[in-house]
Design an enzyme around this catalytic site. Structure first.
Site: not given
Lengths: 254, 254, 254, 254, 254, 254
Positions: E30, E41, E173, E178
């Site tokens: 993604e 991820d 996101h 992350e």
């Protein structure tokens, strides 16, 4: 007549003509009482399809020899030894993919000629999904016809075949119709000496699952083949084929 | 009567009694001519189910309001505006999973009370797969019954409702039966002033796909609702419910 | 308001106008504690949908009354009596096929108004696949909106409804929100005398399967309905509907 | 020999004996060059199955006449006119459901006798899932054998049939093997006058999709049937059947 | 730690001990903004799983590197270049079959450690179906745990990592979490020089399909990675892993 | 080399160039005897893919680490501890959806580089369905190549690696090829001290299900790794990669 015996070139020429009609006989592997063979339904639908093809110029596909589950009200029930059936998903997928393939290659019309009552709605779904896959909508030149051969038995024929009154297609499983037809077409497969006379299965207005086994007559037939004969079979076959052929000619402009 | 209005405890007590019967009304979202609503089939099957439940002590599930594709010979065709249908797979899965859940929780019998002709075989497959999932075979105490309410209309009722002769269930779509029943049950949903008189759809012995739209009467009804009245609806309803309730009592030992 | 009560012609005219918006309420058949009915989720989402439709000119489809499996963290768990659920495949297929049908017939926007937490992702998948089936990509005029009604409860409303602090939507199952709304909308279905006061279910940051039954409070509610009242229900309903209607007007240009 | 010609009672007796072996011939509907019919694969596997059954006391099921997609490296490719194939799902489902049914009714061993290279893995999956459905694990008395008849052509036979060296099964499609066998078994279906001599298809170590059509020889055969004769066919048939029958006797203790 | 590097015998011994815990990291392929790699991820969930395994004695499976469709509200949307996703059916089937296999071979607990928000419900369905396949019900010794690692970030950590206030996981996101984690774990894969500062994506309370592309910030991140650092990443990682390991020890009695 | 480590922008640029080639390594989680790890197949196919990518400018996807069921004739059987497999449906769906996504985003060619024998036909079906989904037919610029790396081991290499004669790929499972390759690539994962010398598994011309466990050598290898060495592994790797890279350059015009 049989597409499976043609070469690819012959098939291509046939399709290329633009008016190819393929008939798909469908049946089942199902007990048919003590006197008829397990493959009765496909044997009969294939014989009818072949004769109709002879009269119309259509070609015949190899039959579907496995069908949807035998139901107690129309076939005695799926619990009986010798009855081997498909679930809905397999029958739908097989019909969808074959019909899609035929139409995609240019066959003009596919006629599904059914010989096992329980198949009908699943063949319909297969045909409908094939058309959706191909984007064929009302107005398209290509089409699928779906029918069961017994719907072309005429009233006069019924009177001859059932002199004491027609008991209805709902109890015709291993009865006079199938027995007479097979006596005409494949007498070596019929064991009239094992046929048992008994009253028709009591009608029910509902399906019950699991089935209540004792509601199916011991023979597995829903009505007895009393009075079935090769002569009646010939009449049934000749008349039904003629009317079916006429229907195809009219409907499909053959 | 309606299971959806019960609490979990009430449901548990009901099931725990060991003789719980749940009725599942099924219908469709389908054009029903100029005078009847799209939800006719589920409205009628739910009303019948509720009345049968009152007479038998059964409980009623929320109806399946979407059904299998409308077919031209029985419902005018799936191409008509206002008809929204499920493919076979979704209808089978929904029936299978609900019936499996009910039986797994201890419901003794599930009665699928159908109000849309085209649903039948797919509901049957759903029920059959649910029983296979649970390992329920002949002899099991639990069962599924599957029926369509119009099969319980009696001959005397037919004579009153169709004084000029009963044209057959095959052309009953938006016709006298459904119109009369809805005039009795939900008159505010019926627009008799928009009803159109016309001869029944010409019968065909085959399905053709894609459909030939002009074979469906312009109204979308397969026969006209001429002569439908609330009185006839009341008669139909009362007699059918009584016979259905009697059938359940006998068959399920209620 | 209800599409199922319209005739096919009315439906056709509505769709033909080019700006038809259909709202699909979705719920479940799920235990909701000792005081609320099994059908709570669909009852509430249908009531909200109907009120939103009144304010926006949209129309309402029949609700999905079966939903995805109740999960222990959001609904107490699928093991509880009275909870009857669909697997993912059936829910996805049903949503996909209905949404595809609506958009294919010309409905401009489909609003899926969810009332059962666990449904969301499967409804999303159904909508996504329907759009793929139809080739609808960013920029298309037609669309699907997917939302859960509780996401439109405002902060001021929360303060009134939960004077001791809002415990979070994650423990709202059979709690103040649903109880108050049903007291306002269908008081005859609420048994406040059976409601039990207890602390909210202990939160977990994981799902465990098979569930550990004792982690669900004995009532089956994840929080108690203490303090729920019809007045709070009216406030919740009125505010939520108003905000939802406003959202639809803005988002869809109604 | 053919189960479809037996009655239900005969089937029941056969199964009841405890050592029933059913052979399922599988094939395809696939172009086989200018000189062989479309149904070659099922015709051959059925003939082999029938002869093996005669020598072993097994019974023969109706063949699967539709197979998995023709692949360019083994069958010329699925794009060629006259080739009509199933997707994996339909073939797997059909095999699974038939095999499950046979074993559930008590058939001791099912031998899937394949005549179309591309079928193998999907028949395997069908068999594996059928066994899982029935809970049959290592040690069970019932079993499925899966084989392709050409794997039983012996080295001495190959030397006679291919005096210039055996080119490998990978290019045997419409070549010497199939042509010779059919000349022996069904000479009226072979058009040797249309056979074309050409070098074998160039080998590739990869599949490419979509296929590059010009990599398939114009005839559709992967190798030419040069030198095929009924005599070679008889040798192939006799030896292969004998070895296959011996294998079944040894493996299944017949 | 990695099961894939063990031999079969080592695996067998591990399982045979009766307390084997397998952790399955799941992610996606993604887009993650201009500065993070497509595999973020699965890289993160695998790193967390490995560290948790080190602290608990569990073993780690190879990650699921493909996930469910990126949704606009949680991942920017599935329309963005570089995002390659599975439909629900493939993800459910893969999870179901792997979990079923592990439990059938004797693994005591399977911990699905998710790193891609949109996966959750489909992994849940896969786990639920695996348990049904095996007949594992409440009270069974074997179990599946399903969790997302960010749910174990503690409040104190949040305060350090987001000194200006935590914007919520819904816009995380390609944001601080992350980015910081990857700076700590795989700094060579992070391009902080390409990171763009921008306000978080505007929140919506609904999903709209097809997506409205301009609602996703041009970077594809839902919030900017402003302030992300390897130090914060280390804190996040250390604390989260420790809490996760503690949870597993408590919950699974390790 | 690895697509998962690229950013979305880098991916977009790569695809936008119009000649992007993505290699998908596929393997299995399968016992490989006492001396090789469970993940052998994906480790090897990924290493080969990476080296081929280096020589051709292609990029490598994350491997499929789960494969189709191990079969007794090619992998020892699916019943062995440590073998965890997918059914056909999950593997087909995963391949279909990933390949469809890559081609839909503009990747020119997808090369599926297989490392587990049993995967082949299911990967083929996945590729075929992806092309159908996208309407890609012969003549399309985009394509899928499907191959297994061992088919590129040359005859001279075989002579060196198997000085006593090449026993055939059918018994290469945990044998010389895989052992040598892994000794070259990941020596720390090979336990030559646990390797057992034994004759190859006896060949069978049929599959039998359920498997007869004693037909698989006790080691689980179908042939012994006798004589495997890192040097042979290097030769195998270097030659195979070179030939594979050459094939891709020629076939895809790189």
């Amino acid at each position: 007549m049989r597409l499976a015996t043609m070469t690819a070139r012959e098939y291509e020429d046939w399709v290329g003509g633009g008016s190819a009609v393929a008939i798909l006989p469908t049946g089942a592997f199902e007990q048919h009482g003590p006197h008829l063979p397990l493959g009765t339904d496909a044997i009969l639908s294939t014989a009818v399809a072949t004769a109709v093809a002879e009269q119309t110029g259509a070609k015949v596909l190899e039959p579907f020899t496995l069908g949807y589950k035998s139901q107690q009200r129309s076939g005695g029930g799926n619990h009986l030894p010798g009855t081997l059936s498909l679930d809905a998903d397999a029958l739908i997928a097989q019909a969808r993919q074959l019909i899609r393939g035929l139409l995609a290659q240019g066959v003009r019309h596919v006629v599904v000629l059914n010989g096992h009552y329980e198949n009908t709605q699943f063949l319909y779904e297969g045909a409908d999904l094939a058309l959706r896959d191909l984007g064929l909508a009302p107005g398209a030149e290509q089409s699928v016809m779906l029918l069961s051969y017994w719907d072309y038995v005429s009233a006069p024929t019924l009177e001859v075949v059932y002199p004491d009154g027609f008991p209805g297609w709902d109890v015709e499983h291993g009865g006079v119709l199938e027995t007479a037809l097979l006596l005409h077409l494949r007498p070596e497969l019929v064991h009239m000496d094992r046929a048992v006379s008994h009253p028709p299965a009591a009608p029910h207005r509902f399906d019950r699952l699991p089935v209540v086994p004792e509601r199916t007559p011991e023979t597995g037939c829903l009505s007895a083949p009393d009075g079935a004969s090769a002569e009646k079979g010939e009449l049934l076959f000749t008349q039904t084929v003629a009317d079916l052929a006429a229907e195809l000619r009219t409907e499909l402009g053959l």
